[in-house]
Design an enzyme around this catalytic site. Structure first.
Site, PDB file in Angstrom:
ATOM      1  N   GLU A 127       0.849  -1.192   0.000  1.00 43.47           N
ATOM      2  CA  GLU A 127       0.000   0.000   0.000  1.00 43.47           C
ATOM      3  C   GLU A 127       0.883   1.240   0.000  1.00 43.47           C
ATOM      4  O   GLU A 127       2.042   1.176   0.426  1.00 43.47           O
ATOM      5  CB  GLU A 127      -0.903  -0.004   1.235  1.00 43.47           C
ATOM      6  CG  GLU A 127      -0.105   0.082   2.521  1.00 43.47           C
ATOM      7  CD  GLU A 127      -0.927  -0.269   3.753  1.00 43.47           C
ATOM      8  OE1 GLU A 127      -1.711   0.576   4.185  1.00 43.47           O
ATOM      9  OE2 GLU A 127      -0.767  -1.395   4.259  1.00 43.47           O
ATOM     10  N   LYS A 129       2.823   4.542   0.995  1.00 41.50           N
ATOM     11  CA  LYS A 129       3.270   5.139   2.250  1.00 41.50           C
ATOM     12  C   LYS A 129       2.910   6.619   2.174  1.00 41.50           C
ATOM     13  O   LYS A 129       3.475   7.359   1.370  1.00 41.50           O
ATOM     14  CB  LYS A 129       4.772   4.946   2.425  1.00 41.50           C
ATOM     15  CG  LYS A 129       5.299   5.493   3.737  1.00 41.50           C
ATOM     16  CD  LYS A 129       6.715   5.000   3.979  1.00 41.50           C
ATOM     17  CE  LYS A 129       7.210   5.339   5.370  1.00 41.50           C
ATOM     18  NZ  LYS A 129       7.267   6.768   5.643  1.00 41.50           N
ATOM     19  N   ASP A 131       2.676  10.450   3.015  1.00 44.85           N
ATOM     20  CA  ASP A 131       3.610  11.389   3.643  1.00 44.85           C
ATOM     21  C   ASP A 131       2.828  12.419   4.455  1.00 44.85           C
ATOM     22  O   ASP A 131       2.580  13.531   4.012  1.00 44.85           O
ATOM     23  CB  ASP A 131       4.447  12.058   2.546  1.00 44.85           C
ATOM     24  CG  ASP A 131       5.661  12.767   3.122  1.00 44.85           C
ATOM     25  OD1 ASP A 131       5.920  12.619   4.336  1.00 44.85           O
ATOM     26  OD2 ASP A 131       6.347  13.472   2.362  1.00 44.85           O
ATOM     27  N   TYR A 237      -4.676   2.570   8.263  1.00 43.79           N
ATOM     28  CA  TYR A 237      -3.868   1.461   7.745  1.00 43.79           C
ATOM     29  C   TYR A 237      -3.401   0.482   8.821  1.00 43.79           C
ATOM     30  O   TYR A 237      -2.724  -0.493   8.519  1.00 43.79           O
ATOM     31  CB  TYR A 237      -2.672   1.969   6.938  1.00 43.79           C
ATOM     32  CG  TYR A 237      -1.796   2.986   7.661  1.00 43.79           C
ATOM     33  CD1 TYR A 237      -1.101   2.655   8.810  1.00 43.79           C
ATOM     34  CD2 TYR A 237      -1.670   4.280   7.161  1.00 43.79           C
ATOM     35  CE1 TYR A 237      -0.310   3.582   9.453  1.00 43.79           C
ATOM     36  CE2 TYR A 237      -0.872   5.217   7.799  1.00 43.79           C
ATOM     37  CZ  TYR A 237      -0.196   4.868   8.954  1.00 43.79           C
ATOM     38  OH  TYR A 237       0.586   5.789   9.585  1.00 43.79           O
ATOM     39  N   LYS A 325      11.139   2.734  -0.126  1.00 39.25           N
ATOM     40  CA  LYS A 325      11.116   4.167  -0.411  1.00 39.25           C
ATOM     41  C   LYS A 325      11.294   4.437  -1.910  1.00 39.25           C
ATOM     42  O   LYS A 325      11.977   3.696  -2.603  1.00 39.25           O
ATOM     43  CB  LYS A 325      12.243   4.884   0.363  1.00 39.25           C
ATOM     44  CG  LYS A 325      12.194   4.689   1.861  1.00 39.25           C
ATOM     45  CD  LYS A 325      10.966   5.271   2.515  1.00 39.25           C
ATOM     46  CE  LYS A 325      11.096   6.749   2.780  1.00 39.25           C
ATOM     47  NZ  LYS A 325      11.922   7.100   3.918  1.00 39.25           N
ATOM     48  N   CYS A 430      48.373   6.982   7.728  1.00 39.41           N
ATOM     49  CA  CYS A 430      47.340   7.754   8.396  1.00 39.41           C
ATOM     50  C   CYS A 430      47.671   9.246   8.257  1.00 39.41           C
ATOM     51  O   CYS A 430      48.778   9.656   8.618  1.00 39.41           O
ATOM     52  CB  CYS A 430      47.285   7.366   9.870  1.00 39.41           C
ATOM     53  SG  CYS A 430      46.221   8.457  10.830  1.00 39.41           S
ATOM     54  N   CYS A 433      48.566  10.540  12.105  1.00 40.48           N
ATOM     55  CA  CYS A 433      49.708  10.124  12.923  1.00 40.48           C
ATOM     56  C   CYS A 433      50.822   9.510  12.089  1.00 40.48           C
ATOM     57  O   CYS A 433      51.889   9.197  12.618  1.00 40.48           O
ATOM     58  CB  CYS A 433      49.272   9.158  14.019  1.00 40.48           C
ATOM     59  SG  CYS A 433      48.809   7.531  13.414  1.00 40.48           S
ATOM     60  N   CYS A 448      43.932   2.989  10.132  1.00 44.34           N
ATOM     61  CA  CYS A 448      45.181   3.417  10.752  1.00 44.34           C
ATOM     62  C   CYS A 448      45.540   2.395  11.817  1.00 44.34           C
ATOM     63  O   CYS A 448      44.699   1.976  12.609  1.00 44.34           O
ATOM     64  CB  CYS A 448      44.975   4.792  11.373  1.00 44.34           C
ATOM     65  SG  CYS A 448      46.209   5.207  12.594  1.00 44.34           S
ATOM     66  N   CYS A 454      47.412   7.250  17.905  1.00 46.62           N
ATOM     67  CA  CYS A 454      46.938   8.122  16.826  1.00 46.62           C
ATOM     68  C   CYS A 454      46.036   9.199  17.432  1.00 46.62           C
ATOM     69  O   CYS A 454      44.979   8.891  17.989  1.00 46.62           O
ATOM     70  CB  CYS A 454      46.161   7.317  15.799  1.00 46.62           C
ATOM     71  SG  CYS A 454      45.389   8.369  14.547  1.00 46.62           S
TER      72      CYS A 454
HETATM   73  S1  IVH Z   1       2.288   1.016   9.051  1.00 46.23           S
HETATM   74  C1  IVH Z   1       3.719  -0.969  12.689  1.00 46.23           C
HETATM   75  N1  IVH Z   1       1.396   1.927   6.769  1.00 46.23           N
HETATM   76  O1  IVH Z   1       5.241   5.798   8.012  1.00 46.23           O
HETATM   77  C2  IVH Z   1       3.667  -0.233  11.434  1.00 46.23           C
HETATM   78  N2  IVH Z   1       2.744   3.365   8.099  1.00 46.23           N
HETATM   79  O2  IVH Z   1       8.034   5.339   8.537  1.00 46.23           O
HETATM   80  C3  IVH Z   1       3.050   1.091  11.566  1.00 46.23           C
HETATM   81  N3  IVH Z   1       3.041   5.596   7.168  1.00 46.23           N
HETATM   82  O3  IVH Z   1       5.027   6.120  11.464  1.00 46.23           O
HETATM   83  C4  IVH Z   1       3.051   1.861  10.363  1.00 46.23           C
HETATM   84  N4  IVH Z   1       1.836   5.285   5.360  1.00 46.23           N
HETATM   85  O4  IVH Z   1       3.349   7.435  10.040  1.00 46.23           O
HETATM   86  C5  IVH Z   1       2.135   2.187   7.861  1.00 46.23           C
HETATM   87  N5  IVH Z   1       0.492   2.630   4.775  1.00 46.23           N
HETATM   88  C6  IVH Z   1       1.218   2.882   5.850  1.00 46.23           C
HETATM   89  C7  IVH Z   1       1.824   4.134   6.057  1.00 46.23           C
HETATM   90  C8  IVH Z   1       2.593   4.335   7.203  1.00 46.23           C
HETATM   91  C9  IVH Z   1       2.561   6.158   6.052  1.00 46.23           C
HETATM   92  C10 IVH Z   1       3.929   6.285   8.109  1.00 46.23           C
HETATM   93  C11 IVH Z   1       3.553   6.145   9.564  1.00 46.23           C
HETATM   94  C12 IVH Z   1       4.777   5.561  10.222  1.00 46.23           C
HETATM   95  C13 IVH Z   1       5.847   5.911   9.255  1.00 46.23           C
HETATM   96  C14 IVH Z   1       7.014   4.957   9.364  1.00 46.23           C
END
Ligand code: IVH
Length: 709
Positions: A127, A129, A131, A237, A325, A430, A433, A448, A454
């Protein structure tokens, strides 16, 4: 006083006033950025203030303020909302950056669960992520009773009144368990963000740098009516505390949340195995620009909730999920110089000095070049990277930044290479030193060999020693130890010297007091701060020693395992790399691998290093650390040995579970063993247990005992 006034010409009074001004200005910038989500100055201006502050502190160490910005990161939780302790911790996610990382994630999960190559592929959900910022919504008997931000994961801010104004968050839900905490992300769409900024600008109010800041700033308004006027949205989520399970899979749980009235991201999809996950990643990435809201990657979660439970969590991230990412941001600039820095463990690290360039909103002027092979265009196996292109001073280079990761030089444009650019000659001595710097077989890093002689290593070790997670001595930071290291009358050359400083300074007139920046008061404050740290918890001491591979969490594991300095010291001194009971006991600690263990044992066997440690410990009152037995469970505080084949879980899982329940897991049976869990094929250990009269049970009885049969 201008920001660029030459520090060398400052009088003490001017310097004091300037430090006060900078402390104020930096605190204000921190508040604006972290607490008000409305940065007022550029990152470059902020960095310039921090640098100037540090430079003045270096020139006038005695003037360093108790609230020095050098010792602070970010801003604490805002004081204006009530705090909420999360019933179930709000975790963050480990990151993956490419397809190989995603396949590794799947491999690790499968291995942990004891699956074999010919077992069917695992199902995951994929799914976007989002922001934004995460929010936990607590429902009791179907009514929203509390909304809390993530904060540090343990404690967040109570923003209930504000959350009630968000259209996507239902006030009442049907068909939910008695207690249900729904977790998800608060965010703002691109269109709403543009509209809000336009209205703000028109009203002469502050505008926001990006939708995430706008969402955070809008949710964390003391006046909920302001939040109501802001167009916030929410995707569900995950969940926290629940009085009964929502479903048996992640997918079904999300469907249930949707039925209750939450918005679940429509791009969520169940995927069988890593190749399907990567295909969904590509689909989501292709839609990224047209979604209308910011996403920064794809989250994969093991679908089966029973498997999630078995996989459990690490210190801050679950083992059953990972965030893949999107690629990092890139920019091109000129490589002006390559400097070599010598680290605490002697590693020679090449640092690129760059013509400053903005990469993803941050000004970058330094980047890592990793090691000499990387500069030469080879990987660890000698295979070409960047098509074998080497990196030279004067080159036009590509700089890459991903999230919080240190920027790195990723590529070179050969068409822009100046004629005079020559291949980089990586030093074999180094630079600090002059000792030989050697590469051991299989190590990409040149080190070193000067050890404690050093100066660069010694200073880095001292800086590490006084660092936040180590001794954290007020008034004795990185700059001060550097100054003391170079001092001839009252030097600090190794950690023990810190604790003998006061004794060495004794006399009718303190030597320190006559020094620039040290008054009677600051000297006595410093000595007091040092004295206070003689009493030090074992984990901090172990971490402070700065032994290669022994980080903060490893130090905590070692401390919890050995309990007191004497037993730790005795065991490590007796241990031999690769064999014997002490070695087995050491590497049986969950989280301690052979590489770390060897580094620790070797450090204790080096005479000079060992003598330096002994001199230090003689000055201290090391506080024992309670074993991880505080947890109330039938096995808390017990020493357990697993032997033979386990059929319902892997060894790693068994060990992690046992340790989570407060047991100590050991690799060998002795009179200290409380319990042996023996599977089929158990041999000498089961026999020894019988001889010693140690209770021995099978895997089923173990699962019964810990309540997960
Ligand atoms: S699951 C135990 N699902 O990303 C897992 N997090 O980098 C809990 N986030 O703190 C997070 N979209 O704020 C999950 N589809 C998604 C997400 C998500 C954004 C954020 C969330 C988390 C952060 C971690």
């Amino acid at each position: 006083m201008s920001e660029t006034a030459d520090i060398a010409t400052l009088t003490e009074d001017q310097a004091r006033a300037e430090l006060a001004r900078l402390a104020e200005a930096i605190a204000r910038a921190n508040r604006a950025y972290h607490t008000e989500d409305a940065p007022e100055i550029s990152d470059a201006a902020y960095d310039a203030m921090k640098r100037r502050n540090a430079a003045i502190e270096a020139a006038f160490p005695g003037l360093k303020r108790a609230d020095s910005p050098s010792d602070q990161v970010g801003a604490p939780v805002s004081e204006t909302f009530a705090k909420v302790t999360h019933a179930v911790r709000m975790l963050s996610l480990a990151n993956a950056f490419d397809a190989a990382d995603v396949r590794d994630f799947d491999d690790t999960v499968r291995r942990y669960l004891g699956l074999r190559d010919n077992d069917p592929v695992l199902r995951y959900t994929a799914e976007p992520k989002i922001d934004g910022l995460s929010l936990s919504l607590r429902y009791e008997a179907g009514r929203l009773v509390q909304a809390a931000t993530r904060g540090d994961g343990e404690t967040g801010e109570n923003v209930t009144a504000n959350a009630r104004t968000i259209g996507d968050i239902p006030e009442r839900i049907d068909g939910a368990p008695e207690v249900l905490e729904v977790r998800g992300e608060v965010y703002m769409s691109h269109a709403d963000f543009e509209g809000l900024n336009a209205r703000q600008a028109e009203a002469g109010a502050k505008t926001f740098a990006n939708p995430r800041n706008a969402a955070a700033g809008s949710l964390r308004q003391l006046d909920a009516e302001i939040t109501r006027a802001r167009p916030l949205r929410f995707f569900a989520y995950a969940w926290g505390d629940v009085s009964e399970p929502l479903a048996d899979t992640q997918s079904k749980a999300l469907k249930r949340l949707k039925k209750m009235g939450f918005v679940v991201n429509p791009l969520t999809k169940a995927c069988d195995g890593p190749e399907a996950m990567l295909a969904q990643y590509d689909r989501i990435e292709a839609q990224r620009a047209t979604l209308g809201y910011d996403i920064d990657g794809v989250v994969y979660k093991v679908d089966d909730l029973e498997l999630q439970r078995r996989l459990g969590v690490r210190s801050t991230t679950p083992r059953w999920a990972v965030a893949h990412k999107f690629p990092a941001e890139l920019a091109w600039t000129r490589l002006e110089a390559i400097d070599i820095q010598v680290g605490r463990t002697g590693a020679l690290s090449p640092v690129a000095r760059l013509s400053p360039v903005t990469v993803g909103g941050v000004v970058v002027s330094n980047a890592t070049l990793h090691n000499e092979d990387y500069i030469a265009g080879r990987d660890a196996e000698g295979q070409p990277i960047r098509d074998g292109k080497d990196i030279r001073v004067g080159d036009w280079v590509q700089v890459y930044r991903a999230g919080d990761v240190i920027p790195k030089v990723a590529d070179v444009d050969l068409s822009q290479r100046p004629a005079e650019a020559a291949p980089f000659d990586f030093p074999t001595l180094c630079p600090d030193c002059g000792s030989q710097a050697v590469r051991e077989e299989g190590d990409a890093v040149r080190r070193c060999t000067g050890g404690l002689i050093c100066p660069a290593q010694a200073v880095e070790k001292l800086k590490h020693f006084v660092g936040r997670a180590a001794f954290d001595i007020e008034g004795l930071g990185a700059k001060q130890v550097e100054m003391f290291y170079r001092d001839d009358t009252l030097p600090i050359r190794e950690p023990a010297d810190i604790f003998t400083l006061a004794a060495r300074d004794a006399g009718n007139v303190s030597k320190l007091q006559n020094r620039d920046g040290f008054g009677e008061k600051s000297v006595s404050n410093l000595f007091q701060a040092i004295d206070e740290k003689r009493k030090i918890p074992l984990n901090r001491l172990i971490f402070a020693l700065g032994i290669r591979h022994v980080g903060e969490s490893a130090a905590a594991l070692l401390a919890a395992h050995y309990g007191a300095w004497d037993s730790f010291e005795r065991a490590i001194t007796a241990a031999e790399v690769g064999n014997g009971p002490e070695w087995d006991d050491l590497i049986a600690i969950d989280g301690v691998g052979a590489v770390m263990a060897a580094s620790l044992v070797t450090a204790f066997r080096q005479a000079a290093e060992r003598a330096s440690i002994d001199r230090l410990v003689a000055e201290l009152d090391v506080q024992p650390v309670a074993p991880r037995g505080d947890v109330s469970s039938p096995v808390a505080g017990k020493t357990v040995v697993f032997t033979g084949t386990l059929e319902r879980m892997t060894r790693a899982e068994a060990k992690a579970r046992a340790e989570a329940l407060g047991a100590k897991v050991s690799g060998s049976v002795s009179t200290k063993t409380d319990l042996v869990v023996a599977g089929p094929g158990a041999g000498s250990k089961a026999k020894k247990a019988a001889e010693l009269g140690v209770e021995t049970i099978d895997e089923d009885a173990w699962l019964d005992l810990i309540g997960t049969a």
